[in-house]
Design a protein around this motif. Structure first.
Motif, PDB file in Angstrom:
ATOM      1  N   ARG A  10     -62.855 -86.957  -2.024  1.00  0.00           N
ATOM      2  CA  ARG A  10     -63.058 -87.996  -2.876  1.00  0.00           C
ATOM      3  C   ARG A  10     -62.396 -88.331  -3.507  1.00  0.00           C
ATOM      4  N   PRO A  11     -62.192 -90.415  -3.907  1.00  0.00           N
ATOM      5  CA  PRO A  11     -61.076 -90.415  -4.914  1.00  0.00           C
ATOM      6  C   PRO A  11     -61.235 -89.869  -6.267  1.00  0.00           C
ATOM      7  N   PRO A  28     -70.383 -84.801   2.326  1.00  0.00           N
ATOM      8  CA  PRO A  28     -69.676 -84.728   1.027  1.00  0.00           C
ATOM      9  C   PRO A  28     -67.851 -84.177   1.273  1.00  0.00           C
ATOM     10  N   VAL A  86     -68.172-106.010 -11.054  1.00  0.00           N
ATOM     11  CA  VAL A  86     -67.919-105.168 -11.292  1.00  0.00           C
ATOM     12  C   VAL A  86     -68.016-104.033 -12.360  1.00  0.00           C
ATOM     13  N   ARG A 108     -69.489 -97.293  -5.236  1.00  0.00           N
ATOM     14  CA  ARG A 108     -69.629 -96.002  -6.576  1.00  0.00           C
ATOM     15  C   ARG A 108     -70.973 -95.537  -5.699  1.00  0.00           C
ATOM     16  N   LEU A 119     -76.112 -99.845   2.306  1.00  0.00           N
ATOM     17  CA  LEU A 119     -76.254 -98.637   1.332  1.00  0.00           C
ATOM     18  C   LEU A 119     -75.762 -99.295   0.435  1.00  0.00           C
ATOM     19  N   ARG A 124     -66.601 -93.698  -5.558  1.00  0.00           N
ATOM     20  CA  ARG A 124     -67.701 -92.617  -6.148  1.00  0.00           C
ATOM     21  C   ARG A 124     -66.931 -91.218  -7.131  1.00  0.00           C
ATOM     22  N   GLY A 125     -67.668 -91.237  -7.971  1.00  0.00           N
ATOM     23  CA  GLY A 125     -66.830 -90.865  -9.284  1.00  0.00           C
ATOM     24  C   GLY A 125     -65.601 -92.014  -9.714  1.00  0.00           C
ATOM     25  N   VAL A 126     -65.738 -93.355  -9.715  1.00  0.00           N
ATOM     26  CA  VAL A 126     -64.606 -94.352 -10.121  1.00  0.00           C
ATOM     27  C   VAL A 126     -65.684 -94.686 -10.716  1.00  0.00           C
ATOM     28  N   ALA A 147     -77.626 -88.199  -0.105  1.00  0.00           N
ATOM     29  CA  ALA A 147     -76.447 -88.798   0.025  1.00  0.00           C
ATOM     30  C   ALA A 147     -75.669 -89.793   0.868  1.00  0.00           C
ATOM     31  N   GLY A 148     -76.627 -91.262   0.819  1.00  0.00           N
ATOM     32  CA  GLY A 148     -76.140 -91.316   1.735  1.00  0.00           C
ATOM     33  C   GLY A 148     -75.860 -91.475   2.982  1.00  0.00           C
ATOM     34  N   ASP A 149     -76.643 -90.656   3.476  1.00  0.00           N
ATOM     35  CA  ASP A 149     -77.205 -90.839   4.938  1.00  0.00           C
ATOM     36  C   ASP A 149     -77.738 -91.971   5.532  1.00  0.00           C
ATOM     37  N   GLN A 156     -76.102 -88.277 -10.586  1.00  0.00           N
ATOM     38  CA  GLN A 156     -74.960 -88.144 -10.298  1.00  0.00           C
ATOM     39  C   GLN A 156     -73.595 -87.328 -10.714  1.00  0.00           C
ATOM     40  N   PHE A 189     -71.452 -94.573  -2.970  1.00  0.00           N
ATOM     41  CA  PHE A 189     -71.115 -93.353  -1.536  1.00  0.00           C
ATOM     42  C   PHE A 189     -70.109 -93.672  -0.818  1.00  0.00           C
ATOM     43  N   GLY A 190     -69.443 -94.784  -1.162  1.00  0.00           N
ATOM     44  CA  GLY A 190     -68.099 -95.616  -0.965  1.00  0.00           C
ATOM     45  C   GLY A 190     -66.869 -94.816  -1.513  1.00  0.00           C
ATOM     46  N   GLN A 191     -65.988 -95.417  -1.297  1.00  0.00           N
ATOM     47  CA  GLN A 191     -64.393 -95.443  -1.736  1.00  0.00           C
ATOM     48  C   GLN A 191     -64.620 -95.761  -2.752  1.00  0.00           C
ATOM     49  N   MET A 207     -73.969 -89.322   4.586  1.00  0.00           N
ATOM     50  CA  MET A 207     -72.715 -89.249   4.094  1.00  0.00           C
ATOM     51  C   MET A 207     -72.058 -88.319   4.474  1.00  0.00           C
ATOM     52  N   ALA A 217     -73.223 -86.260  -7.210  1.00  0.00           N
ATOM     53  CA  ALA A 217     -73.362 -87.235  -5.846  1.00  0.00           C
ATOM     54  C   ALA A 217     -71.216 -88.139  -5.837  1.00  0.00           C
ATOM     55  N   GLY A 235     -69.505 -84.206  -5.520  1.00  0.00           N
ATOM     56  CA  GLY A 235     -69.928 -83.426  -4.067  1.00  0.00           C
ATOM     57  C   GLY A 235     -70.429 -81.965  -4.538  1.00  0.00           C
TER      58      GLY A 235
END
Lengths: 405, 405
Positions: free
Chosen positions: B6-7, B3, A236, A212, A390, A218-220, A115-117, A32, A214-216, B1, A35, A38
């Motif tokens: 990232r946000p 790498p 949420v 979370r 995804l 990620r890491g949030v 990797a979300g490909d 994780q 693969f997208g916007q 996706m 992911a 990177g």
DNA sequence: TTGTCTTTGTAGTGCCCTACTACTTAGCGG
DNA sequence: CCGCTAAGTAGTAGGGCACTACAAAGACAA
């Protein structure tokens, strides 16, 4: 306090952690961390996790030998001093998931890696007015075609449904667009067919997981994914975990924002959906004599508004405010700094987004919006089309890796 | 996706689990299993956790030698067959916490053990209109007096404040009843004085923790504690964890339930508090010509209503509905099966409770209320007076034991 | 070319903890 | 006294991380 009679909650079994589980959990965390951030070298990971490099080395070794990770070309550090680190990243065939997104009129399948490909994807039509067996067989056939190449490589199959799903059994409890799916034992039948563990989720849940992993987002760790269109749904994440009760459904679209409001299709009064759904939009458009030949959508509304139609501008402002009310409630309650919008509202583009964001800010306390938290961010989903696909893959990853030790 | 960029979320550090942490976590789980279920033998624990008795034996051994647990008199099993098990329970001086509950006009202190017994307690007045230094010194003196006997036995000190507290630093961000507390570095000063780790929490948060460890929600993983009186606050546990964002405040009382409602004291429109606080009650009572000599409370309102006052009965019904609207939103959103009420509303007794419960049921989908979930339960807190004190102790236990591995 | 410096990655040992098996302990009843 | 059942306990095995020391790889200057 006397240890007398206790309330009998539906008990979560107490779990004792074994050494083997520690290994699994730590490997999952490394996965994780990659992911989220990177490609990283072992030394990077050691710094992040604050453990000796040797420890990371041994964890990574097992991930390399099992094929999850691969070593890249060593890259010299930023300041050019010291031995170049070896970046670690997912192999192209690492953590393969089967993804199935069931929509009202079609089924989309894909094979997705860690990797979300999206390695391959296909679409299949669902004929109108189909029986349970009909819908199920479309889904099973789609799965069989898409997955038969990589069947033994798949770590799992994720199924995103426009439906309320029982969290324990994966059974469909309610499904407005495809009522035939209720009680179809879809998970069981997919597992029987493929022999691969399968996870069934409501579509909006997969949106959050997809953002979370693969997208916007990620890491949030703290954010919400919202789907706003015909209805309203939200999922949420708080502290990196999905908010979900052991049992029962999350129906944020049917929370009350208007005590003395309209009766909702669900029977309750003043639901958020009564003032922020496509239906409200169309109904109000008719009242305001705004006419569009096909059905009105946020996209068409914004086109009208930007072309100078005053009434459309007014309606867009009202819509933005009504959408914002529910979002503001979420922000007031949970102090979420990031919200990602999906669904028809994305068609409204920056015009609508900025208006919603302003309205949310106006309806929340400054503390959440400025100061230490940084700005409250309301984002439009970049990949709305593939988001659920995804997301379905992400739910497999979450399931396989999130040993909630 | 790819790498790529990232946000940058406020990153939770990735944690690698060591063997020593496994030990701590497992000991904590045994402690919590006992707190949830009452005295149990090693064999009971082994069954619950599904691990060999020998494993439990070794975990328990360390808890016995460290003084957390004690062995009781062996008790023969229910069917009289087999060797009697040895019940394990907390020693009277196990897991001692210092508890401090700061109220607008006074400070209550206590020493509480892991079983939730209050071993000693005292009250101290806070003079009206006191400076920051004045309030702080009352608290510090109270702590010094209450704790000086057991100072080195305390595992921690818990401080429940009627204030918004920064989760990271423990600093008071806002405090309506005692504005002097803002920026008082209370935690630091308590730790300097006592040399004991101190945890500062908003009072409503401690209510949830207190109910979970020692109260009506013992062993219940999904529930909410609500405080309803002058204002409205809530703390939610989901899956045994408190719902809290990394940063920012939970202000459920200031979520909108009335789009076109009154302006709230906070500046927003139609907040739940505008229709369900004591202020609303008093304001509406005046409009209905209901007069009571002192200020109207739910308690007095119900006394009037049960004595036959029609207007009071009507007002009580309205109040119940208005309270229920916000609770129903919580239930719709999170499917919580249990809600525990604190604050002035508890004075309304069963008369008010049953009306609120009915109104919540009428405003939520049947799925949450009946069926597999069991009944939705709205309970009045049994121990409202000591609740925050026990909660403060519970927050210490949660802090010391909940290694979120 | 060579030595120094810095950083990366790796053996190898030690320690902590749970899993497993087999054994002892304890009560009941015939 | 024996057989039965269940509770609690050694003692060993094995998984996994922590720690220390060391080898490897590049940059740079003498």
């Amino acid at each position: 306090m006397e240890p007398g009679s206790r309330p009998s909650g539906p008990e979560r079994p107490t779990v004792i952690i074994s050494a083997a589980e520690v290994g699994r959990a730590n490997r999952a965390r490394i996965v994780q961390a990659l992911a989220d951030r990177g490609p990283l070298s072992r030394a990077d990971l050691a710094r992040i996790t604050n453990v000796p490099r040797a420890t990371i080395g041994s964890i990574v070794k097992s991930l390399l030998s099992s094929g999850w990770l691969e070593e890249g070309q060593p890259r010299p550090p930023a300041d050019g001093i010291g031995k170049p680190g070896t970046p670690l990243w997912f192999g192209r065939h690492a953590g393969l998931s089967g993804a199935i997104h069931v929509q009202p009129r079609r089924v989309v399948t894909a094979v997705v890696n860690a990797a979300g490909d999206i390695l391959s994807t296909h679409r299949h039509k669902i004929p109108a007015r189909t029986s349970t067996e009909g819908v199920v067989s479309v889904i099973l056939n789609a799965a069989a075609q898409e997955f038969h190449h990589d069947m033994d490589e798949l770590t799992g199959i994720g199924l995103a449904l426009p439906a309320a799903v029982d969290r324990q059994t994966g059974e469909v409890m309610a499904c407005t667009p495809l009522p035939a799916l209720v009680g179809s034992h879809l998970r069981q039948r997919l597992e029987d067919l493929t022999q691969v563990p399968t996870v069934v989720e409501e579509d909006v849940t997969t949106l959050a997981l997809g953002q979370r992993w693969f997208g916007q987002a990620r890491g949030v760790d703290d954010f919400a994914a919202l789907q706003i269109g015909d209805g309203i749904g939200a999922a949420v994440m708080l502290g990196g975990h999905l908010l979900r009760s052991r049992v029962g459904l999350s129906e944020i679209g049917h929370t009350c924002v208007d005590l003395r409001g309209q009766k909702c299709t669900c029977g309750l009064i003043g639901c958020w959906e009564t003032v922020a759904s496509n239906n409200w939009l169309r109904h109000t458009a008719r009242q305001l004599d705004i006419t569009t030949s096909p059905k009105l959508t946020p996209h068409r509304l914004v086109r009208l508004a930007t072309s100078g139609d005053k009434a459309a501008q007014g309606l867009a402002d009202m819509y933005a405010i009504n959408v914002a009310v529910g979002i503001a409630n979420l922000v007031q309650f949970l102090a979420l700094p990031v919200l990602v919008l999906h669904g028809d509202i994305v068609g409204g583009g920056e015009y609508l987004r900025s208006r919603v964001e302003q309205a949310v800010i106006a309806r929340t306390f400054p503390a959440h919006v400025s100061g230490r938290v940084g700005q409250l961010e309301i984002q439009l989903a970049h990949n709305d089309a593939d988001a659920c696909l995804l997301g379905a893959a992400a739910s497999v990853l979450s399931r396989t890796l999130h040993i909630h030790v």
